[in-house]
Write a protein that holds these residues in place. Structure first.
Motif, PDB file in Angstrom:
ATOM      1  N   MET A 107       8.081   4.593 -53.071  1.00 16.97           N
ATOM      2  CA  MET A 107       8.222   5.783 -52.441  1.00 16.97           C
ATOM      3  C   MET A 107       6.788   5.528 -51.372  1.00 16.97           C
ATOM      4  O   MET A 107       5.757   5.172 -51.724  1.00 16.97           O
ATOM      5  N   ALA A 108       7.328   5.892 -49.760  1.00 16.55           N
ATOM      6  CA  ALA A 108       6.226   6.342 -49.307  1.00 16.55           C
ATOM      7  C   ALA A 108       6.341   7.094 -48.020  1.00 16.55           C
ATOM      8  O   ALA A 108       7.555   8.295 -47.797  1.00 16.55           O
ATOM      9  N   TRP A 109       5.328   7.396 -47.491  1.00 15.77           N
ATOM     10  CA  TRP A 109       5.548   8.150 -46.115  1.00 15.77           C
ATOM     11  C   TRP A 109       5.200   7.796 -44.512  1.00 15.77           C
ATOM     12  O   TRP A 109       4.776   6.352 -44.442  1.00 15.77           O
ATOM     13  N   PHE A 110       5.837   7.751 -43.945  1.00 17.05           N
ATOM     14  CA  PHE A 110       6.249   7.184 -42.588  1.00 17.05           C
ATOM     15  C   PHE A 110       6.097   8.198 -41.116  1.00 17.05           C
ATOM     16  O   PHE A 110       6.518   9.599 -41.648  1.00 17.05           O
ATOM     17  N   ARG A 111       5.478   7.868 -40.355  1.00 11.31           N
ATOM     18  CA  ARG A 111       5.212   9.018 -39.148  1.00 11.31           C
ATOM     19  C   ARG A 111       5.458   7.909 -37.916  1.00 11.31           C
ATOM     20  O   ARG A 111       6.003   6.602 -37.759  1.00 11.31           O
ATOM     21  N   GLN A 112       5.938   9.216 -36.879  1.00 12.46           N
ATOM     22  CA  GLN A 112       6.298   8.563 -35.326  1.00 12.46           C
ATOM     23  C   GLN A 112       6.161   9.737 -34.742  1.00 12.46           C
ATOM     24  O   GLN A 112       5.990  11.289 -34.495  1.00 12.46           O
ATOM     25  N   ALA A 113       4.898   9.078 -33.991  1.00 11.95           N
ATOM     26  CA  ALA A 113       4.420  10.113 -32.548  1.00 11.95           C
ATOM     27  C   ALA A 113       5.106   9.873 -31.050  1.00 11.95           C
ATOM     28  O   ALA A 113       6.399   9.417 -31.780  1.00 11.95           O
ATOM     29  N   PRO A 114       5.899  11.624 -30.800  1.00 13.29           N
ATOM     30  CA  PRO A 114       6.309  10.872 -29.952  1.00 13.29           C
ATOM     31  C   PRO A 114       6.680   9.834 -28.517  1.00 13.29           C
ATOM     32  O   PRO A 114       5.019   8.955 -28.732  1.00 13.29           O
ATOM     33  N   ARG A 115       7.798   9.224 -28.334  1.00 17.15           N
ATOM     34  CA  ARG A 115       7.297   8.132 -27.418  1.00 17.15           C
ATOM     35  C   ARG A 115       6.880   6.598 -28.773  1.00 17.15           C
ATOM     36  O   ARG A 115       6.347   5.336 -27.756  1.00 17.15           O
ATOM     37  N   LYS A 116       6.494   6.653 -29.601  1.00 15.42           N
ATOM     38  CA  LYS A 116       6.076   5.675 -30.266  1.00 15.42           C
ATOM     39  C   LYS A 116       6.786   5.083 -31.662  1.00 15.42           C
ATOM     40  O   LYS A 116       7.943   6.209 -32.369  1.00 15.42           O
ATOM     41  N   ALA A 117       6.922   3.912 -32.337  1.00 12.95           N
ATOM     42  CA  ALA A 117       7.486   3.411 -33.116  1.00 12.95           C
ATOM     43  C   ALA A 117       7.973   4.212 -34.550  1.00 12.95           C
ATOM     44  O   ALA A 117       6.029   5.017 -35.286  1.00 12.95           O
ATOM     45  N   ARG A 118       8.331   4.400 -35.339  1.00 16.72           N
ATOM     46  CA  ARG A 118       7.848   4.735 -36.534  1.00 16.72           C
ATOM     47  C   ARG A 118       7.067   3.668 -37.115  1.00 16.72           C
ATOM     48  O   ARG A 118       7.199   2.647 -37.506  1.00 16.72           O
ATOM     49  N   GLU A 119       5.767   4.297 -37.956  1.00 12.09           N
ATOM     50  CA  GLU A 119       4.952   3.120 -38.144  1.00 12.09           C
ATOM     51  C   GLU A 119       4.967   4.167 -39.845  1.00 12.09           C
ATOM     52  O   GLU A 119       5.045   4.621 -40.092  1.00 12.09           O
ATOM     53  N   PHE A 120       4.155   2.837 -40.592  1.00  9.64           N
ATOM     54  CA  PHE A 120       3.820   3.372 -42.389  1.00  9.64           C
ATOM     55  C   PHE A 120       2.520   3.778 -42.587  1.00  9.64           C
ATOM     56  O   PHE A 120       1.635   3.531 -41.586  1.00  9.64           O
ATOM     57  N   VAL A 121       2.571   4.783 -43.644  1.00  8.64           N
ATOM     58  CA  VAL A 121       0.721   5.559 -43.626  1.00  8.64           C
ATOM     59  C   VAL A 121       1.069   4.745 -45.097  1.00  8.64           C
ATOM     60  O   VAL A 121      -0.511   4.279 -44.732  1.00  8.64           O
ATOM     61  N   ALA A 122       1.872   4.990 -46.364  1.00  7.63           N
ATOM     62  CA  ALA A 122       1.555   5.112 -47.572  1.00  7.63           C
ATOM     63  C   ALA A 122       2.622   5.178 -48.047  1.00  7.63           C
ATOM     64  O   ALA A 122       3.882   4.731 -48.155  1.00  7.63           O
ATOM     65  N   ALA A 123       2.263   4.062 -49.364  1.00  7.52           N
ATOM     66  CA  ALA A 123       3.485   3.931 -50.318  1.00  7.52           C
ATOM     67  C   ALA A 123       3.126   4.151 -51.899  1.00  7.52           C
ATOM     68  O   ALA A 123       1.995   3.564 -51.797  1.00  7.52           O
ATOM     69  N   VAL A 124       3.879   4.599 -52.856  1.00  4.59           N
ATOM     70  CA  VAL A 124       3.739   4.116 -54.292  1.00  4.59           C
ATOM     71  C   VAL A 124       4.735   3.436 -55.273  1.00  4.59           C
ATOM     72  O   VAL A 124       5.787   3.657 -54.647  1.00  4.59           O
TER      73      VAL A 124
ATOM     74  N   VAL B   4       5.980  13.437 -36.171  1.00  8.76           N
ATOM     75  CA  VAL B   4       6.789  13.999 -37.804  1.00  8.76           C
ATOM     76  C   VAL B   4       6.831  12.857 -38.734  1.00  8.76           C
ATOM     77  O   VAL B   4       6.679  11.312 -38.511  1.00  8.76           O
ATOM     78  N   TYR B   5       6.073  13.594 -40.099  1.00  7.90           N
ATOM     79  CA  TYR B   5       6.342  12.580 -41.064  1.00  7.90           C
ATOM     80  C   TYR B   5       7.671  12.435 -41.978  1.00  7.90           C
ATOM     81  O   TYR B   5       7.630  14.111 -42.100  1.00  7.90           O
ATOM     82  N   TYR B   6       7.690  11.333 -42.404  1.00 11.62           N
ATOM     83  CA  TYR B   6       8.930  11.411 -42.877  1.00 11.62           C
ATOM     84  C   TYR B   6       8.959  10.591 -44.387  1.00 11.62           C
ATOM     85  O   TYR B   6       8.235   9.688 -44.328  1.00 11.62           O
ATOM     86  N   CYS B   7       9.474  11.286 -45.907  1.00 18.10           N
ATOM     87  CA  CYS B   7       9.424  10.639 -46.810  1.00 18.10           C
ATOM     88  C   CYS B   7      10.509   9.019 -47.114  1.00 18.10           C
ATOM     89  O   CYS B   7      11.893   9.732 -46.230  1.00 18.10           O
ATOM     90  N   ALA B   8      10.496   7.969 -47.298  1.00 19.54           N
ATOM     91  CA  ALA B   8      11.413   7.404 -47.546  1.00 19.54           C
ATOM     92  C   ALA B   8      11.755   6.530 -49.420  1.00 19.54           C
ATOM     93  O   ALA B   8      10.059   6.559 -49.676  1.00 19.54           O
ATOM     94  N   SER B   9      12.796   6.034 -49.936  1.00 15.02           N
ATOM     95  CA  SER B   9      12.758   5.342 -50.770  1.00 15.02           C
ATOM     96  C   SER B   9      13.060   4.353 -50.405  1.00 15.02           C
ATOM     97  O   SER B   9      14.533   4.563 -50.066  1.00 15.02           O
TER      98      SER B   9
END
Length: 126
Positions: free
Chosen positions: A34-51, A93-98
């Motif tokens: 499971m992970a968290w990513f984030r995407q700021a305006p005009r930027k690519a989605r980037e990895f934040v953390a995972a477990v 914007v923070y996204y959860c992913a699996s």
């Protein structure tokens, strides 16, 4: 099929804290990461953390190390992201992913994930 729903975003001043949560439902038994990513305006989605879902091993991006903590609750099927010492550059914007793939080597890539939440806005004012 896994459904992910994030909550906990909002507006906070620099130096403040927020806690994001991600509730998972559906076919979840074979989830590996499971992970968290984030995407700021005009930027690519980037990895934040995972477990890792079973072992609870955590990984963080260098930009958030020491400030953000990821955790999971297997009983409740939730993943949380505790964010402290927030900076304006954390605004996104923070996204959860699996993912079901055993993919530690590529966990920072958005392409490694099977399911995504709708995102929650975090805004840090200076």
């Amino acid at each position: 099929q896994v459904r992910l729903v994030e909550s906990g975003g909002g507006l906070v001043q620099a130096g403040g804290s927020l806690r994001l949560s991600c509730a998972a439902s559906g076919t979840f038994y074979d989830t590996y990461l499971m992970a968290w990513f984030r995407q700021a305006p005009r930027k690519a989605r980037e990895f934040v953390a995972a477990v890792t879902w079973r072992g609870g091993t955590t990984y963080s991006a260098d930009s958030v190390k020491g400030r953000f903590t990821i955790s999971r609750d297997n009983a409740e099927n939730t993943v949380s992201l505790q964010m402290r010492s927030l900076k304006p550059e954390d605004t996104a914007v923070y996204y959860c992913a699996s993912t079901t793939k055993q993919t530690i080597a590529f966990m920072r890539s958005v392409d490694s994930y099977d399911s995504w939440g709708q995102g929650t806005q975090v805004t840090v004012s200076s």
